[in-house]
Design an enzyme around this catalytic site. Sequence first.
Site, PDB file in Angstrom:
ATOM      1  N   GLU A  47      14.674 -16.845 -18.201  1.00 35.48           N
ATOM      2  CA  GLU A  47      14.911 -15.388 -18.102  1.00 35.48           C
ATOM      3  C   GLU A  47      14.105 -14.901 -16.914  1.00 35.48           C
ATOM      4  O   GLU A  47      12.914 -14.612 -17.043  1.00 35.48           O
ATOM      5  CB  GLU A  47      14.422 -14.688 -19.376  1.00 35.48           C
ATOM      6  CG  GLU A  47      15.216 -14.990 -20.603  1.00 35.48           C
ATOM      7  CD  GLU A  47      16.568 -14.291 -20.605  1.00 35.48           C
ATOM      8  OE1 GLU A  47      16.857 -13.498 -19.691  1.00 35.48           O
ATOM      9  OE2 GLU A  47      17.336 -14.556 -21.535  1.00 35.48           O
ATOM     10  N   CYS A  94      12.335  -6.183 -15.701  1.00 36.14           N
ATOM     11  CA  CYS A  94      13.295  -7.100 -15.073  1.00 36.14           C
ATOM     12  C   CYS A  94      14.618  -6.382 -14.851  1.00 36.14           C
ATOM     13  O   CYS A  94      15.362  -6.695 -13.933  1.00 36.14           O
ATOM     14  CB  CYS A  94      13.486  -8.339 -15.925  1.00 36.14           C
ATOM     15  SG  CYS A  94      13.912  -7.960 -17.623  1.00 36.14           S
TER      16      CYS A  94
END
Length: 510
Positions: free
Chosen positions: A262, A296
């Site tokens: 991720e 993110c």
Amino acid sequence: MKAILKDLGLSDVNPGAGTGTTWLKCGGEILESVSPIDGQIIGRVRQASVADYDKVATKASAAFKEWRMVPAPERGHIIRQIGNAVRARKQELGTLVSLEVGKIAAEAEGEVQEMIDICDFAVGQSRMLYGLAMHSERPRHRMYEQYHPLGPIGVITAFNFPVAVWSWNAMVALVAGDTVVWKPSSKAALTALALSKIISRVLQENALPEGIMNVVIGSRNEVGERLIADKRLPLISATGSVAMGRHVGQVVASRLGKSLLELGGNNAVIVSSQADLDLAVRAILFGAVGTAGQRCTTIRRVIAHKEIFNPLSEALIQAYKQVVIGNPLEDGVLMGPLIDGQAVQDMQKALKELESQGGRILYGGEILSGSIYDAGTYVTPCICEARNDYPIVQEETFAPILYLIPYDTLEEAIQYQNNVPQGLSSAIFTRDLHESEIFLSHMGSDCGIANVNIGTSGAEIGGAFGGEKDTGGGRESGSDAWKTYMRRQTCTINWSREMPLAQGIEFGID
Ligand code: NAD
């Protein structure tokens, strides 16, 4: 602050490795947890050495043999208690997240809520670890797929979601029957320890063995490297920068382990000439400035139709001017500090590069000084005019910099949106059904997340979370992401008295 730390079971110096029920006397160096709010030391951690890591991984391997035999709904029952224990400490945990990584209180508590939500999700999942049954081509045969626990799982997490990201992994791994070895970011070590202590109480109350839920705080170069190379851990789930993921992915692949990556994003919002601009401005403000641009899924690029480019940039500048920057624990503050001095320098460097590549700062980007600002790491969020192909626009700078990029046709906008190495989150603002459907179609966004009339951040735990290309391809949290944490087995049972072979092959002796 001291009262909150005490309430969460933390002391001045805390051991950096635990096996869920036991804390190790660690042999590593002292790590200071420094608050980005005012530069004060919040607490200290005696870090784990490689030898400490090895002890923890040994416990995790042993505990796996027991935990995997606990029926999944019983595992869910433990997770329900963990969720309730976190619920009871939501505010204190939120405050610690604010102190340690500088998030405003609402976002910090929201992150704790994500952990509570994933616990609820995992409890339900505990009765839904389904495999498929299929019809065999052979008479009187039965075929099905089943999922078994995978093993002790390594979870590496980034500083910016110190509660949520780990819990998305850990709670799903736990329900799958795995044990967990967590290496959190050293920038959020106390939050990790506080969570581990809460879980520890639940494990002890249920008389569970040590080694189910482990934490190891140590240097990335020693403990981190040892963990990713450890063959005892069949899966490494790693959240962080693309550079980290590229390395972790290679090390894990070289031992033929599984990795769930991720990594960084470079998320864009397309604002069409058909958009509700007011809606778009509100979403962009939260998506670009929230968490001080350190998500993110932060909006880093706004690809705006030429017809609305000027009014949109004006409206954004007006909105940015109203953002109150300061102590994230104070009411009314919308943006806290950046995580550390390095992040401030990276932001300044990116802005210089932008200007040297032909871009223009329209608003913000200053380092703030005076009173609390002097001791912390505060900047003003920044809006820039840019082109998508500038090298700096292709990168993820983990700071509140927003690049505004004009476009003419939707085809061009989607091309810009996709034309970056990362592929995490994306969105379009439009009231035109054709535009939104094109954006969501095979010829549209290439990201793991694609939204219409909402921003790129603030994902819900129900959907699998993750992105394509340099973002790493992993999916965690909801939907069927649990399958990554289990091993799949196809079973065929012959209940006839014959031995027919598949594909009609005859192979026998008369
Ligand atoms: P980082 O890459 O510096 O560190 C992340 C974690 O990786 C830390 O725990 C670090 O200690 C560990 N690590 C680094 N090198 C390692 C090694 N060689 N072996 C083992 N572990 C190692 O990232 P950061 O600054 O903490 O976080 C910001 C980054 O994380 C951004 O790029 C952001 O986009 C990304 N992020 C991605 C997601 C997502 O779900 N896609 C979520 C949050 C953050």
